[in-house]
Scaffold this active site. Structure first.
Site, mmCIF file in Angstrom:
data_model
loop_
_atom_site.group_PDB
_atom_site.id
_atom_site.type_symbol
_atom_site.label_atom_id
_atom_site.label_comp_id
_atom_site.label_asym_id
_atom_site.label_seq_id
_atom_site.Cartn_x
_atom_site.Cartn_y
_atom_site.Cartn_z
ATOM 1 N N HIS A 1 -37.655 21.974 17.040
ATOM 2 C CA HIS A 1 -36.859 20.745 16.900
ATOM 3 C C HIS A 1 -36.167 20.452 18.236
ATOM 4 C CE1 HIS A 1 -35.055 18.135 13.491
ATOM 5 N NE2 HIS A 1 -35.114 17.445 14.615
ATOM 6 N N GLU B 1 -36.598 24.451 8.178
ATOM 7 C CA GLU B 1 -36.096 24.940 9.472
ATOM 8 C C GLU B 1 -34.901 25.881 9.277
ATOM 9 O OE1 GLU B 1 -35.254 21.630 12.016
ATOM 10 O OE2 GLU B 1 -37.278 20.826 11.856
ATOM 11 N N ARG C 1 -39.363 14.281 10.439
ATOM 12 C CA ARG C 1 -38.723 15.325 9.648
ATOM 13 C C ARG C 1 -39.813 16.186 9.025
ATOM 14 N NH1 ARG C 1 -34.983 14.454 12.323
ATOM 15 N NH2 ARG C 1 -32.828 13.980 11.708
#
Length: 329
Positions: A292, A274, A245
């Site tokens: 991602h 993000e 993360r």
């Protein structure tokens, strides 16, 4: 056997028939919602709750469901007993609220593990071998101008932070490529599970690893686990890879460490805010960046939806899902 009502939020892409089969095999009632906005989801959930006692909430992949707070859950109480979610991470879920109301949350850590581990290894190789800059050279017509020799990965000391399912897969893959693995974890693994990896304290890993790869969950304790203080303890010219993360790394601190040369290159598939990426990272060819992207494979939804269904079946048959992240009373 208890008669369960399952409410799904979002599209079921691969196992629609198997989900519906639970109506026959387990006497369940299956209800499905897929709405374009958060507001419409909430309105429909409230409407369903007036007519059905939903015991299981199944949430699939949808940007709308990335903040699964009590607004989605509260209308379904007190009958709700399980939220079966998709993906390994669960920082977007109010797990404390679920636990306080006697509701399990289950994730799907198995299905994401292999593609995440493989993407990690790809970023390790790309980062160590300076492949982003090399590709930019080719595209700009510079060919080999300005490129230097890079380390050989054989013998490279890779420090894995978080030796869970993904960390172990990464260990196996990089070991097969000749790298040496050290790791830091909440608890040392049994020796038989280490497979040649060396356990170190967190600070020892920061000091000894030539490349650091992050595989821990995002929690209040791990947020900004790597910041200025930790970067200062690392070797000069260290490599950083993150497929966990984004907020485990203080992104601004990473940029400072790269600007100073403490961090030579990085490979990132996740970011602190993000889809926003720090402008310096976005412009630097010393950063290998992915959106991602690690789990964007052709079989991912098949794997994850099967894992969700297995959690639901286990809960209906035994009262506990296979992969709970909490233990409600």
């Amino acid at each position: 056997m208890t008669k369960h009502t399952i409410l799904t939020l979002g599209p079921i892409r691969a196992y629609q028939d198997e989900l519906r089969a639970l109506e026959v095999t387990h006497g369940a009632t299956v209800l499905q919602l897929d709405k374009p906005t958060r507001e419409e989801f909430l309105e429909e959930i409230a409407s369903v709750a007036k007519e059905h006692k939903v015991t299981i909430l199944l949430t699939t992949y949808s940007p709308i469901l990335r903040n699964l707070n009590k607004d989605f859950v509260e209308p379904l109480l007190p009958s709700l007993r399980l939220v079966a979610g998709i993906g390994s991470g669960y920082e977007h879920v109010d797990v404390d609220f679920l636990t306080a109301h006697g509701v399990y949350y289950s994730n799907t850590p198995v299905g994401v593990s292999e593609p995440t581990a493989l993407t990690t290894v790809m970023l390790i190789l790309q980062t160590v071998r300076d492949a982003t800059q090399a590709a930019a050279n080719v595209r700009s017509g510079q060919w080999i101008n300005g490129l230097g020799f890079t380390p050989d990965v054989r013998g490279l000391v890779v420090g894995i932070i978080g030796m869970g399912r993904i960390g172990k897969l990464v260990r196996d893959k990089v070991t097969a490529l000749g790298m040496k693995v050290v790791y830091s974890n909440r608890k040392r693994l049994p020796e038989a599970e280490e497979k040649g990896a060396t356990y170190l304290s967190f600070d020892e890993l920061l000091q000894q690893a030539q490349l650091i790869s992050i595989h821990c969950p995002l929690t209040p304790e791990t947020r900004h686990l790597l910041s200025d203080e930790q970067f200062a303890k690392m070797q000069d010219g260290v490599f950083i890879v993150n497929t966990a993360r984004g907020a485990v790394i203080d992104e601004a601190a990473l940029v400072r460490a790269m600007q100073s040369g403490k961090v030579l290159r990085c490979g990132l598939d996740t970011f602190e805010e993000e889809p926003k990426v720090h402008p310096w990272l976005a412009e630097s060819n010393r950063a290998a960046l992915l959106p991602h992207f690690s789990c964007f494979t052709t079989r991912i939804f098949r794997d994850l939806e099967l894992e969700i269904l297995e959690n639901i079946v286990a809960f209906m048959e035994k009262g506990t899902p296979n992969t709970p992240v909490n233990q409600p009373q």
